[in-house]
Motif scaffolding. Structure first.
Motif, short mmCIF file in Angstrom:
data_model
loop_
_atom_site.label_atom_id
_atom_site.label_comp_id
_atom_site.label_asym_id
_atom_site.label_seq_id
_atom_site.Cartn_x
_atom_site.Cartn_y
_atom_site.Cartn_z
N HIS A 1 -21.20 48.07 134.46
CA HIS A 1 -21.05 47.91 135.90
C HIS A 1 -19.99 46.85 136.18
O HIS A 1 -19.65 46.04 135.32
N VAL A 2 -19.50 46.84 137.39
CA VAL A 2 -18.51 45.84 137.79
C VAL A 2 -19.17 44.46 137.79
O VAL A 2 -20.25 44.27 138.36
N GLN A 3 -18.52 43.49 137.14
CA GLN A 3 -19.00 42.10 137.15
C GLN A 3 -18.35 41.42 138.36
O GLN A 3 -17.19 41.03 138.33
N CYS A 4 -19.13 41.27 139.41
CA CYS A 4 -18.55 40.79 140.68
C CYS A 4 -18.14 39.33 140.65
O CYS A 4 -17.38 38.88 141.51
N LEU A 5 -18.62 38.56 139.67
CA LEU A 5 -18.12 37.19 139.52
C LEU A 5 -16.62 37.20 139.25
O LEU A 5 -15.93 36.22 139.54
N ALA B 1 -18.43 18.02 134.34
CA ALA B 1 -19.37 18.36 135.41
C ALA B 1 -20.47 17.30 135.47
O ALA B 1 -20.84 16.71 134.47
N LYS B 2 -20.98 17.07 136.66
CA LYS B 2 -22.04 16.09 136.85
C LYS B 2 -23.19 16.74 137.62
O LYS B 2 -22.99 17.13 138.78
N PRO B 3 -24.35 16.84 136.98
CA PRO B 3 -24.63 16.50 135.58
C PRO B 3 -24.05 17.54 134.63
O PRO B 3 -23.77 18.67 135.05
N PRO B 4 -23.86 17.17 133.36
CA PRO B 4 -23.34 18.14 132.38
C PRO B 4 -24.24 19.38 132.31
O PRO B 4 -25.47 19.27 132.36
N GLY B 5 -23.60 20.52 132.22
CA GLY B 5 -24.36 21.77 132.17
C GLY B 5 -24.60 22.40 133.52
O GLY B 5 -25.03 23.55 133.61
N SER B 6 -24.33 21.65 134.60
CA SER B 6 -24.42 22.24 135.93
C SER B 6 -23.16 23.07 136.19
O SER B 6 -22.14 22.88 135.53
N VAL B 7 -23.25 23.97 137.14
CA VAL B 7 -22.12 24.86 137.42
C VAL B 7 -21.53 24.51 138.78
O VAL B 7 -22.14 24.77 139.82
N ASP B 8 -20.34 23.92 138.76
CA ASP B 8 -19.63 23.62 139.99
C ASP B 8 -18.47 24.60 140.13
O ASP B 8 -18.32 25.54 139.34
N GLU B 9 -17.62 24.38 141.14
CA GLU B 9 -16.54 25.33 141.39
C GLU B 9 -15.58 25.42 140.21
O GLU B 9 -15.13 26.52 139.83
N LEU B 10 -15.27 24.28 139.58
CA LEU B 10 -14.35 24.29 138.45
C LEU B 10 -14.94 25.07 137.27
O LEU B 10 -14.23 25.80 136.57
N THR B 11 -16.24 24.92 137.06
CA THR B 11 -16.90 25.65 135.98
C THR B 11 -16.93 27.15 136.28
O THR B 11 -16.68 27.98 135.39
N TRP B 12 -17.21 27.51 137.52
CA TRP B 12 -17.16 28.92 137.90
C TRP B 12 -15.77 29.50 137.63
O TRP B 12 -15.64 30.62 137.11
N GLN B 13 -14.74 28.75 137.99
CA GLN B 13 -13.37 29.23 137.78
C GLN B 13 -13.09 29.42 136.30
O GLN B 13 -12.46 30.41 135.89
N MET B 14 -13.55 28.48 135.46
CA MET B 14 -13.36 28.61 134.02
C MET B 14 -14.09 29.84 133.49
O MET B 14 -13.54 30.59 132.67
N MET B 15 -15.31 30.05 133.94
CA MET B 15 -16.08 31.22 133.52
C MET B 15 -15.34 32.51 133.88
O MET B 15 -15.28 33.46 133.09
N ARG B 16 -14.78 32.52 135.06
CA ARG B 16 -14.06 33.70 135.51
C ARG B 16 -12.79 33.93 134.68
O ARG B 16 -12.52 35.04 134.24
N ASP B 17 -12.04 32.85 134.45
CA ASP B 17 -10.77 32.98 133.72
C ASP B 17 -10.99 33.39 132.26
O ASP B 17 -10.21 34.17 131.71
N LYS B 18 -12.03 32.86 131.64
CA LYS B 18 -12.28 33.13 130.22
C LYS B 18 -13.12 34.38 130.00
O LYS B 18 -12.77 35.25 129.21
N GLY B 19 -14.23 34.45 130.70
CA GLY B 19 -15.18 35.53 130.45
C GLY B 19 -14.75 36.89 130.94
O GLY B 19 -15.07 37.92 130.32
N CYS B 20 -14.01 36.94 132.02
CA CYS B 20 -13.67 38.23 132.62
C CYS B 20 -12.59 38.98 131.86
O CYS B 20 -12.33 40.16 132.14
N LEU B 21 -11.96 38.32 130.89
CA LEU B 21 -10.94 38.99 130.09
C LEU B 21 -11.52 40.10 129.22
O LEU B 21 -10.80 41.00 128.78
N THR B 22 -12.83 40.04 128.98
CA THR B 22 -13.46 41.01 128.07
C THR B 22 -13.85 42.31 128.77
O THR B 22 -14.22 43.28 128.11
N TYR B 23 -13.76 42.34 130.10
CA TYR B 23 -14.28 43.49 130.84
C TYR B 23 -13.22 44.57 131.07
O TYR B 23 -12.04 44.27 131.26
N ASP B 24 -13.69 45.80 131.07
CA ASP B 24 -12.87 46.94 131.46
C ASP B 24 -13.72 47.85 132.33
O ASP B 24 -14.27 48.85 131.89
N PHE B 25 -13.85 47.45 133.59
CA PHE B 25 -14.65 48.25 134.51
C PHE B 25 -13.79 48.87 135.59
O PHE B 25 -14.28 49.47 136.50
#
Length: 253
Positions: free
Chosen positions: A159-163, A229-253
């Motif tokens: 399915h489409v990963q909307c993140l 990130a503060k606290p470490p392990g929390s997800v802020d905007e910069l972390t979301w952006q990193m997840m999108r830039d790195k993780g979304c490269l694997t998708y072909d939807f």
């Protein structure tokens, strides 16, 4: 022998009643008029309650099969002809959103149900949409927490990963111990699905709760990408952006 007038009158009256009764019986048991006769094969019943060609399941919305056009749909429910409860629920929940349904065997050969299950026979959906953002914006809401976006492209397996589609600045901040709303849960599940897809989290960890296990995986990724990130392990905007830039490269939807 004397003539008994009273007896004769009584006998005459009895005969007259018999004649009248015979006429009444004859009228009531005679052949019906042509206009009131039942057609051959018995009386005509009420109209059938079964569906029409445009709505074979009788859901009250049209069956509209879809070709592989590259457009996107938001799948809001699926089911079988003999077990259409979820389809009825989906139609009821989306009554004002122009919901339709399709027969998967007569539509684009794409992913309509769960990836690891037999494809459903029927799918209720919204769309189709020319852009991917519109259905994703709907899917990432509490009203469509269990729905998903699929691409009308042959052979699609995910399915489409909307993140990977929406703007990270609009995503909620996540941290362990937070009181997650239904909408937060949509984003948490999407994040956990992304981590599963890159083999950093087990499939059973998709819970919709931002727990310690998910936080530890995110913290390791933050360390690798120099995100403080503060606290470490929390997800802020910069972390979301990193997840999108790195993780979304694997998708072909």
């Amino acid at each position: 022998m004397r003539w008994d007038a009273r007896g004769t009158v009584a006998l005459f009256a009895s005969a007259l009643v018999g004649v009248v009764a015979g006429v009444v019986v004859g009228l009531s048991t005679g052949s019906p008029e042509a206009g009131n006769a039942d057609p051959p094969g018995g009386p005509t019943g009420s109209p059938s309650a079964s569906g029409s060609a445009q709505d074979p399941l009788g859901l009250g919305v049209p069956l509209q099969n879809l070709d592989c056009t590259g457009e996107k749909i938001l799948v809001v429910g699926w089911g079988e002809e003999q077990d259409a409860g979820e389809l009825y629920n989906a139609v009821s929940a989306n009554g004002t959103n122009d919901v339709k349904y399709l027969e998967t065997s007569k539509s684009c050969n794409t992913l309509y149900g769960d990836a690891n299950q037999v494809p459903p026979t029927y799918v209720a959906y919204l769309g189709p949409y020319d852009t991917i953002r519109d259905p994703c914006a709907m899917q990432m809401t509490s009203a469509h927490a269990r729905d998903f976006v699929t691409n009308l492209k042959p052979g699609v397996k995910i399915h489409v990963q909307c993140l990977c589609v929406l703007v990270p600045a609009t995503f909620p901040k996540l941290k362990v111990g937070m009181h997650a709303t239904t909408k937060d849960g949509v984003y948490i599940r999407a994040l956990q699905q992304l981590l599963v897809d890159v083999d950093l989290l087990g499939p059973k960890r998709i819970t919709g709760q931002y727990d310690e296990k998910t936080s530890r995986v995110v913290e390791r990724l933050q360390e690798l990408n120099a995100i403080d990130a503060k606290p470490p392990g929390s997800v802020d905007e910069l972390t979301w952006q990193m997840m999108r830039d790195k993780g979304c490269l694997t998708y072909d939807f």
